[in-house]
Motif scaffolding. Sequence first.
Motif, PDB file in Angstrom:
ATOM      1  N   VAL A  15      40.540  33.185  42.777  1.00 12.49           N
ATOM      2  CA  VAL A  15      41.711  32.414  43.234  1.00 12.49           C
ATOM      3  C   VAL A  15      42.794  33.364  43.734  1.00 12.49           C
ATOM      4  O   VAL A  15      43.396  33.138  44.786  1.00 12.49           O
ATOM      5  CB  VAL A  15      42.238  31.508  42.099  1.00 12.49           C
ATOM      6  CG1 VAL A  15      43.606  30.946  42.432  1.00 12.49           C
ATOM      7  CG2 VAL A  15      41.251  30.379  41.829  1.00 12.49           C
ATOM      8  N   ARG A  16      43.028  34.448  42.998  1.00 16.84           N
ATOM      9  CA  ARG A  16      44.050  35.422  43.416  1.00 16.84           C
ATOM     10  C   ARG A  16      43.671  36.068  44.751  1.00 16.84           C
ATOM     11  O   ARG A  16      44.541  36.296  45.594  1.00 16.84           O
ATOM     12  CB  ARG A  16      44.261  36.466  42.336  1.00 16.84           C
ATOM     13  CG  ARG A  16      44.971  35.880  41.116  1.00 16.84           C
ATOM     14  CD  ARG A  16      45.270  36.931  40.073  1.00 16.84           C
ATOM     15  NE  ARG A  16      46.024  38.059  40.586  1.00 16.84           N
ATOM     16  CZ  ARG A  16      47.329  38.213  40.470  1.00 16.84           C
ATOM     17  NH1 ARG A  16      48.036  37.305  39.844  1.00 16.84           N
ATOM     18  NH2 ARG A  16      47.923  39.269  40.966  1.00 16.84           N
ATOM     19  N   GLU A  18      41.909  34.708  47.136  1.00 11.27           N
ATOM     20  CA  GLU A  18      42.137  33.719  48.203  1.00 11.27           C
ATOM     21  C   GLU A  18      43.627  33.527  48.496  1.00 11.27           C
ATOM     22  O   GLU A  18      44.007  33.310  49.643  1.00 11.27           O
ATOM     23  CB  GLU A  18      41.455  32.398  47.856  1.00 11.27           C
ATOM     24  CG  GLU A  18      39.929  32.500  47.865  1.00 11.27           C
ATOM     25  CD  GLU A  18      39.373  33.148  49.131  1.00 11.27           C
ATOM     26  OE1 GLU A  18      39.737  32.725  50.251  1.00 11.27           O
ATOM     27  OE2 GLU A  18      38.579  34.102  48.998  1.00 11.27           O
ATOM     28  N   ARG A  19      44.450  33.633  47.470  1.00 12.26           N
ATOM     29  CA  ARG A  19      45.915  33.572  47.693  1.00 12.26           C
ATOM     30  C   ARG A  19      46.378  34.764  48.528  1.00 12.26           C
ATOM     31  O   ARG A  19      47.202  34.624  49.427  1.00 12.26           O
ATOM     32  CB  ARG A  19      46.653  33.538  46.365  1.00 12.26           C
ATOM     33  CG  ARG A  19      46.606  32.209  45.681  1.00 12.26           C
ATOM     34  CD  ARG A  19      47.443  32.218  44.423  1.00 12.26           C
ATOM     35  NE  ARG A  19      47.274  30.985  43.682  1.00 12.26           N
ATOM     36  CZ  ARG A  19      47.555  30.831  42.425  1.00 12.26           C
ATOM     37  NH1 ARG A  19      48.042  31.841  41.714  1.00 12.26           N
ATOM     38  NH2 ARG A  19      47.370  29.676  41.828  1.00 12.26           N
ATOM     39  N   LEU A  20      45.844  35.944  48.203  1.00 17.55           N
ATOM     40  CA  LEU A  20      46.194  37.141  48.976  1.00 17.55           C
ATOM     41  C   LEU A  20      45.742  36.973  50.418  1.00 17.55           C
ATOM     42  O   LEU A  20      46.493  37.291  51.347  1.00 17.55           O
ATOM     43  CB  LEU A  20      45.562  38.386  48.351  1.00 17.55           C
ATOM     44  CG  LEU A  20      45.766  39.700  49.100  1.00 17.55           C
ATOM     45  CD1 LEU A  20      47.256  40.009  49.299  1.00 17.55           C
ATOM     46  CD2 LEU A  20      45.063  40.836  48.372  1.00 17.55           C
ATOM     47  N   LYS A  21      44.549  36.437  50.618  1.00 22.90           N
ATOM     48  CA  LYS A  21      44.052  36.216  51.975  1.00 22.90           C
ATOM     49  C   LYS A  21      44.979  35.279  52.747  1.00 22.90           C
ATOM     50  O   LYS A  21      45.289  35.531  53.915  1.00 22.90           O
ATOM     51  CB  LYS A  21      42.639  35.634  51.932  1.00 22.90           C
ATOM     52  CG  LYS A  21      42.034  35.410  53.304  1.00 22.90           C
ATOM     53  CD  LYS A  21      40.642  34.830  53.205  1.00 22.90           C
ATOM     54  CE  LYS A  21      40.090  34.544  54.585  1.00 22.90           C
ATOM     55  NZ  LYS A  21      38.801  33.867  54.525  1.00 22.90           N
ATOM     56  N   ALA A  22      45.436  34.217  52.089  1.00 26.32           N
ATOM     57  CA  ALA A  22      46.353  33.273  52.747  1.00 26.32           C
ATOM     58  C   ALA A  22      47.657  33.962  53.145  1.00 26.32           C
ATOM     59  O   ALA A  22      48.180  33.730  54.239  1.00 26.32           O
ATOM     60  CB  ALA A  22      46.624  32.089  51.829  1.00 26.32           C
ATOM     61  N   LYS A  23      48.171  34.830  52.274  1.00 27.19           N
ATOM     62  CA  LYS A  23      49.393  35.572  52.597  1.00 27.19           C
ATOM     63  C   LYS A  23      49.163  36.520  53.764  1.00 27.19           C
ATOM     64  O   LYS A  23      50.036  36.686  54.627  1.00 27.19           O
ATOM     65  CB  LYS A  23      49.883  36.353  51.378  1.00 27.19           C
ATOM     66  CG  LYS A  23      50.517  35.491  50.321  1.00 27.19           C
ATOM     67  CD  LYS A  23      51.019  36.335  49.159  1.00 27.19           C
ATOM     68  CE  LYS A  23      51.624  35.445  48.095  1.00 27.19           C
ATOM     69  NZ  LYS A  23      52.116  36.210  46.942  1.00 27.19           N
TER      70      LYS A  23
END
Length: 191
Positions: A15-16, A18-23
């Motif tokens: 999850v972390r 994927e959050r980094l990827k979104a950022k």
Amino acid sequence: MTLKRMGCLIAFADVRAERLKAKLEQNPTDGVGWALLARAYVELGRHPEAVQVYEKAMQLIPNDAQLLADYADALGTLNGRKLDGKPEALIQQAIKADPRNVKALMLAGTVAYNHKEFDRAAAYWEEARANLPPETDPEAIQEIVAGIAEARELAGGRQAAISEPDGPDAPARDWVRRPPTVQVMTPITKP
């Protein structure tokens, strides 16, 4: 650690990532961020995605020795643990960028070992050992020392000792211990 807890940690790391990827999609010029995402994918065993992300990071930070070595390692893993071709070129580029980068030296030693260039393998691993950070695990150091000794022995033309199970029914083996590996992470630098 229980399997349930380990599964939760892996899911949390995923999850972390994927959050980094979104950022990063909002800030696509963050080379350090892309390098961190690639490392996260490697840790999660997502090597195909890691290689793609390393490509992006390399475009933004082209001459970072640690990034080059990490990319070569991920690409080699994806290619069946083979470092020939592009991974080998990346390793040499990393050594050119920083001749003391431990991971690049370790990988270069492995390439030389696999090509049966045992003197070169030992030389690379000796240089890597000389540049290990003080907090390196003593077992990792012992593995490097053993690899150097084996490469030196093989360079001298003698067969390395092979551990075999005892007993008359033990199968004959024709193998030599794999080259040493050590994980050393250094920060990725901004250009």
